[in-house]
Design an enzyme around this catalytic site. Structure first.
Site, PDB file in Angstrom:
ATOM      1  N   CYS A  72      -4.998  -3.240   2.831  1.00  0.00           N
ATOM      2  CA  CYS A  72      -4.659  -3.020   4.241  1.00  0.00           C
ATOM      3  C   CYS A  72      -5.826  -3.231   5.212  1.00  0.00           C
ATOM      4  O   CYS A  72      -6.186  -4.366   5.500  1.00  0.00           O
ATOM      5  CB  CYS A  72      -4.032  -1.636   4.387  1.00  0.00           C
ATOM      6  SG  CYS A  72      -3.127  -1.401   5.934  1.00  0.00           S
ATOM      7  N   LYS A  87      -9.472   1.516  -2.036  1.00  0.00           N
ATOM      8  CA  LYS A  87      -9.699   1.029  -0.658  1.00  0.00           C
ATOM      9  C   LYS A  87     -11.072   1.439  -0.133  1.00  0.00           C
ATOM     10  O   LYS A  87     -11.433   2.620  -0.185  1.00  0.00           O
ATOM     11  CB  LYS A  87      -8.593   1.620   0.236  1.00  0.00           C
ATOM     12  CG  LYS A  87      -8.570   1.124   1.666  1.00  0.00           C
ATOM     13  CD  LYS A  87      -7.384   1.770   2.412  1.00  0.00           C
ATOM     14  CE  LYS A  87      -7.167   1.195   3.789  1.00  0.00           C
ATOM     15  NZ  LYS A  87      -6.009   1.826   4.475  1.00  0.00           N
ATOM     16  N   GLU A  94       0.858  -1.185   0.000  1.00  0.00           N
ATOM     17  CA  GLU A  94       0.000   0.000   0.000  1.00  0.00           C
ATOM     18  C   GLU A  94       0.900   1.243   0.000  1.00  0.00           C
ATOM     19  O   GLU A  94       1.974   1.243   0.616  1.00  0.00           O
ATOM     20  CB  GLU A  94      -0.835  -0.009   1.290  1.00  0.00           C
ATOM     21  CG  GLU A  94      -1.726   1.206   1.484  1.00  0.00           C
ATOM     22  CD  GLU A  94      -2.446   1.192   2.846  1.00  0.00           C
ATOM     23  OE1 GLU A  94      -1.917   0.612   3.810  1.00  0.00           O
ATOM     24  OE2 GLU A  94      -3.535   1.780   2.919  1.00  0.00           O
TER      25      GLU A  94
HETATM   26  O1  LIG Z   1      -1.214   6.834   4.901  1.00  0.00           O
HETATM   27  C1  LIG Z   1      -0.953   6.446   3.739  1.00  0.00           C
HETATM   28  O2  LIG Z   1      -0.550   7.203   2.855  1.00  0.00           O
HETATM   29  C2  LIG Z   1      -1.148   5.003   3.445  1.00  0.00           C
HETATM   30  N1  LIG Z   1      -2.177   4.426   4.218  1.00  0.00           N
HETATM   31  C3  LIG Z   1      -1.966   3.739   5.339  1.00  0.00           C
HETATM   32  O3  LIG Z   1      -0.854   3.577   5.815  1.00  0.00           O
HETATM   33  C4  LIG Z   1      -3.184   3.145   6.005  1.00  0.00           C
HETATM   34  C5  LIG Z   1      -4.026   4.258   6.540  1.00  0.00           C
HETATM   35  S1  LIG Z   1      -3.265   5.225   7.817  1.00  0.00           S
HETATM   36  N2  LIG Z   1      -2.826   2.209   7.027  1.00  0.00           N
HETATM   37  C6  LIG Z   1      -3.647   1.231   7.439  1.00  0.00           C
HETATM   38  O4  LIG Z   1      -4.768   1.042   6.944  1.00  0.00           O
HETATM   39  C7  LIG Z   1      -3.102   0.370   8.588  1.00  0.00           C
HETATM   40  C8  LIG Z   1      -4.098  -0.642   9.128  1.00  0.00           C
HETATM   41  C9  LIG Z   1      -3.608  -1.287  10.359  1.00  0.00           C
HETATM   42  O5  LIG Z   1      -2.500  -1.115  10.805  1.00  0.00           O
HETATM   43  C10 LIG Z   1      -4.535  -2.187  11.093  1.00  0.00           C
HETATM   44  O6  LIG Z   1      -5.634  -2.535  10.581  1.00  0.00           O
HETATM   45  O7  LIG Z   1      -4.187  -2.575  12.222  1.00  0.00           O
END
Ligand SMILES: O=C(O)CNC(=O)[C@H](CS)NC(=O)CCC(=O)C(=O)O
Length: 275
Positions: A155, A113, A41
């Site tokens: 993710c 997503k 991701e």
């Molecule tokens: O921010 C960006 O540019 C890329 N996106 C992410 O890193 C995303 C949103 S903050 N991360 C997750 O979804 C982690 C999920 C997770 O760690 C869980 O389900 O426990």
């Protein structure tokens, strides 16, 4: 049988840096004889704030990162599945997407997503993805590749088994979970969730993950994995982040058929709704 590679890196806010890291991963995948490379991701960049994430976004046509990877895919005849950001509809937010760049260098599939990571965990991560990311609204049918039918999620989608079940029903052989898991939630849940998705869908799971420190605020768990339809972990890249790394595994369609034949999972959709 087809060999696939999963790639792990530490993306930063520099798309040029991240492209160079991906070029190293492409080189390693080609050398290993892989027929496709799966990347995490947000491989194009990870910003240190929502504002930076929105500020950095480019359309795929203007993105040096995407154009550079398309060039790699075309030159090496290596399909690449990669998580990126794309401009949102109203300009104030971005889309968190994953694209399949085929061996001609063309973008042949794009998934957005659908579940956003909004959490406030005491002594743990506090993140509100919906501040800067627009939610997708559709599960996309698996797409045909030389490896079999590949399906995309991203993710946090991993925590919602309905998507995996729906994708399996639509014919998926391989379900992908490109991710950037946090360290505490990764330690507690990552492997067990991935193995559960593989076991309940009787499908291969390929989960490329970000690893290590992206900036002063964000660290990712790593442990990119390839898991077989029986739930066996075929590859685990651990949490080392000194240099981008790949792991490879065979996609075995005989095993896929064997697991599904020997233990048919006939859903009782007369008792509960079909997803
Ligand atoms: O921010 C960006 O540019 C890329 N996106 C992410 O890193 C995303 C949103 S903050 N991360 C997750 O979804 C982690 C999920 C997770 O760690 C869980 O389900 O426990």
């Amino acid at each position: 049988m087809a060999l696939v590679a999963v790639g792990q890196l530490t993306s930063t806010a520099s798309m040029a840096h991240n492209l160079r890291q991906c070029q190293l991963l492409v080189g390693k995948a080609v050398k290993a004889g892989a027929k496709a490379l799966f990347l995490p991701e947000a491989t194009d960049y990870i910003g240190s704030s929502g504002e930076e994430t929105v500020h950095l976004v480019k359309s795929v046509h203007d993105s040096e990162f995407v154009q550079g990877l398309r060039e790699e895919a075309r030159r090496e005849k290596l399909p690449i599945h990669v998580g990126i950001h794309e401009p949102g509809l109203d300009g104030r937010k971005v889309k968190n997407t994953v694209v399949w760049i085929n061996e001609l260098g063309d973008i042949a599939h794009r998934y957005q997503k659908i579940h956003l990571f909004d959490v406030e965990i005491k002594d743990g991560p506090v993140l509100k993805e919906s501040n800067c990311v627009e939610r997708g609204t559709a599960i996309l049918p698996p797409f045909e590749t030389s490896l079999g039918k590949v399906a995309s999620t991203i993710c946090f989608d991993l925590r919602f088994p309905e998507i995996g079940i729906a994708l399996k029903r639509q014919g998926a052989d391989i379900i992908t979970y490109p991710s950037a898991f946090t360290v505490p939630t990764g330690k507690a849940h990552w492997e067990i969730l991935l193995r559960a998705r593989a076991i309940e869908t009787q499908s291969y799971v390929i989960a490329a993950a970000q690893v290590g420190r992206h900036n002063e605020k964000r660290v990712s768990y790593g442990h990119s994995m390839i898991i077989d339809p029986w739930g066996k972990v075929l590859a685990d890249l651990g949490d080392k982040s000194e240099e981008p790394e790949i792991a490879v595994a065979e996609i075995d369609h005989e095993l896929l058929q064997k697991v599904r034949r020997e233990m048919p999972l006939n859903r009782r959709t007369d008792v509960y709704p079909e997803v």
